[in-house]
Design a protein around this motif. Structure first.
Motif, short mmCIF file in Angstrom:
data_model
loop_
_atom_site.label_atom_id
_atom_site.label_comp_id
_atom_site.label_asym_id
_atom_site.label_seq_id
_atom_site.Cartn_x
_atom_site.Cartn_y
_atom_site.Cartn_z
N LEU A 79 39.44 40.11 32.72
CA LEU A 79 40.86 40.42 32.58
C LEU A 79 41.59 40.00 33.85
O LEU A 79 41.22 40.43 34.95
CB LEU A 79 41.06 41.91 32.34
CG LEU A 79 40.76 42.46 30.95
CD1 LEU A 79 40.85 43.97 30.96
CD2 LEU A 79 41.71 41.87 29.92
N PRO A 80 42.63 39.20 33.75
CA PRO A 80 43.38 38.81 34.95
C PRO A 80 44.20 39.98 35.49
O PRO A 80 44.89 40.66 34.74
CB PRO A 80 44.28 37.68 34.44
CG PRO A 80 44.45 37.96 32.98
CD PRO A 80 43.17 38.58 32.52
N GLY A 81 44.09 40.20 36.78
CA GLY A 81 44.94 41.20 37.42
C GLY A 81 44.44 42.63 37.36
O GLY A 81 44.95 43.50 38.06
N ASP A 82 43.45 42.92 36.51
CA ASP A 82 42.92 44.28 36.40
C ASP A 82 41.56 44.36 37.08
O ASP A 82 40.72 43.46 36.92
CB ASP A 82 42.78 44.69 34.93
CG ASP A 82 44.12 44.88 34.26
OD1 ASP A 82 45.00 45.49 34.89
OD2 ASP A 82 44.28 44.42 33.12
N ILE A 115 28.15 47.31 35.68
CA ILE A 115 28.77 47.70 36.95
C ILE A 115 29.53 46.48 37.47
O ILE A 115 28.92 45.45 37.78
CB ILE A 115 27.72 48.13 37.98
CG1 ILE A 115 26.86 49.27 37.42
CG2 ILE A 115 28.39 48.57 39.28
CD1 ILE A 115 25.66 49.61 38.28
N PRO A 116 30.86 46.55 37.54
CA PRO A 116 31.65 45.38 37.95
C PRO A 116 31.31 44.92 39.37
O PRO A 116 30.92 45.73 40.23
CB PRO A 116 33.09 45.89 37.88
CG PRO A 116 33.05 47.07 36.96
CD PRO A 116 31.71 47.70 37.19
N LYS A 117 31.45 43.64 39.59
CA LYS A 117 31.33 43.06 40.93
C LYS A 117 32.69 42.50 41.31
O LYS A 117 33.31 41.77 40.53
CB LYS A 117 30.28 41.95 40.94
CG LYS A 117 30.06 41.33 42.32
CD LYS A 117 28.96 40.28 42.28
CE LYS A 117 28.72 39.67 43.65
NZ LYS A 117 27.65 38.64 43.61
N ASN A 118 33.15 42.85 42.51
CA ASN A 118 34.47 42.42 42.98
C ASN A 118 35.57 42.80 42.00
O ASN A 118 36.58 42.10 41.88
CB ASN A 118 34.49 40.91 43.23
CG ASN A 118 33.51 40.48 44.30
OD1 ASN A 118 33.25 41.22 45.25
ND2 ASN A 118 32.94 39.29 44.15
N GLY A 119 35.35 43.90 41.27
CA GLY A 119 36.38 44.42 40.39
C GLY A 119 36.52 43.73 39.05
O GLY A 119 37.37 44.11 38.24
N ARG A 120 35.71 42.69 38.76
CA ARG A 120 35.87 41.93 37.52
C ARG A 120 35.46 42.76 36.31
O ARG A 120 34.34 43.27 36.25
CB ARG A 120 35.04 40.64 37.56
CG ARG A 120 35.56 39.57 38.51
CD ARG A 120 34.84 38.24 38.27
NE ARG A 120 33.41 38.38 38.45
CZ ARG A 120 32.79 38.20 39.62
NH1 ARG A 120 33.48 37.90 40.70
NH2 ARG A 120 31.47 38.32 39.71
N ILE A 121 36.36 42.87 35.34
CA ILE A 121 36.08 43.64 34.13
C ILE A 121 36.50 42.84 32.90
O ILE A 121 37.28 41.89 32.98
CB ILE A 121 36.81 45.00 34.13
CG1 ILE A 121 38.33 44.81 34.26
CG2 ILE A 121 36.28 45.91 35.23
CD1 ILE A 121 39.12 46.09 34.11
N LEU A 122 35.96 43.27 31.75
CA LEU A 122 36.33 42.68 30.46
C LEU A 122 37.20 43.65 29.68
O LEU A 122 37.12 44.87 29.88
CB LEU A 122 35.09 42.39 29.62
CG LEU A 122 34.11 41.32 30.07
CD1 LEU A 122 33.02 41.16 29.02
CD2 LEU A 122 34.81 40.00 30.30
N GLY A 123 38.00 43.11 28.77
CA GLY A 123 38.65 43.98 27.79
C GLY A 123 37.58 44.64 26.94
O GLY A 123 36.57 44.02 26.60
N LEU A 124 37.78 45.90 26.60
CA LEU A 124 36.75 46.64 25.87
C LEU A 124 36.42 45.99 24.53
O LEU A 124 35.26 45.98 24.10
CB LEU A 124 37.19 48.09 25.67
CG LEU A 124 37.36 48.91 26.95
CD1 LEU A 124 37.85 50.31 26.62
CD2 LEU A 124 36.05 48.97 27.73
N SER A 125 37.43 45.44 23.87
CA SER A 125 37.17 44.81 22.57
C SER A 125 36.25 43.60 22.72
O SER A 125 35.53 43.24 21.77
CB SER A 125 38.48 44.39 21.90
OG SER A 125 39.11 43.35 22.63
#
Length: 211
Positions: A79-82, A115-125
């Motif tokens: 996700l960009p920005g999150d 566990i995110p690295k450098n804050g990178r996450i995916l949208g839950l869907s």
């Protein structure tokens, strides 16, 4: 009013209906195979209740194997920005797949933790879609579990990934050993979850709701 031939109706269903994912599937070949199965078990494919069964089964298998024609990597885009630094878990994702040994369904739930690295996450869907893409193929549960974990680990590059699947296999409940209610549990553990037993235990407790 001109009549639409059965073949034309068939093409319209595949092109405009739920068959939008069926492009690479030879529906007619599947239907011919189903007719042979019906004949092989002593049925009459032409009796009223079975006349459209081959086409229905062909559409069903095209839908249940739609993941074969999808690129799972398309779901692993951060996700960009999150950002988020703590563990993320999406649990109780309903899945349905086809056992490649007997072409019988198995159904259950998939749990995904990372566990995110450098804050990178995916949208839950996207996590649910990733599980769905791999489930909608001819599978064995062990490989399905590992493929979801590997794709998430390689695509998102998190600190750790854990995938757990619990499923009931109709090839065990309806035939063979005939044990309804038997649940198969598989897991794939990568990165920090594999290295740190406490982190792995925390994730399992959250999945089981006992944390």
């Amino acid at each position: 009013m001109s009549k639409i031939s059965p073949a034309s109706k068939r093409e319209a269903t595949v092109e405009n209906g739920s068959g939008r994912d069926h492009a690479a599937v030879d529906l007619e070949k599947i239907a011919r195979g189903v007719r042979l199965i019906l004949e092989g078990i002593g049925e009459d494919p032409q009796r009223p209740g079975l006349q459209r069964t081959p086409e229905r089964v062909a559409d069903m298998y095209a839908e249940l194997t739609a993941g074969m024609r999808e690129d799972p990597q398309q779901h692993v885009i951060p996700l960009p920005g999150d950002t988020h630094e703590e563990m993320v878990i999406l649990k109780d994702i309903s899945i349905a797949s086809i056992c490649e040994h007997h072409l019988a369904p198995f159904v259950g739930k998939c749990h995904i933790a990372y566990i995110p690295k450098n804050g990178r996450i995916l949208g839950l869907s996207k996590l649910a879609r990733l599980a769905e893409t791999f489930a909608r193929r001819l599978q064995v549960q062990e490989r399905l579990t590992q493929e979801i974990a590997d794709t998430l680990y390689q695509g998102l590059k998190p600190l750790g990934v854990m995938v757990v699947i619990e499923a009931e296999h109709t090839c065990m409940t309806l035939r063979g050993v005939k044990k309804p209610g038997a649940i198969t549990v598989t897991s794939a553990v990568l990165g920090g979850f594999r290295k740190d037993q406490r982190t792995r235990a925390e994730a399992m407790a959250l999945i089981k709701g006992s944390y």
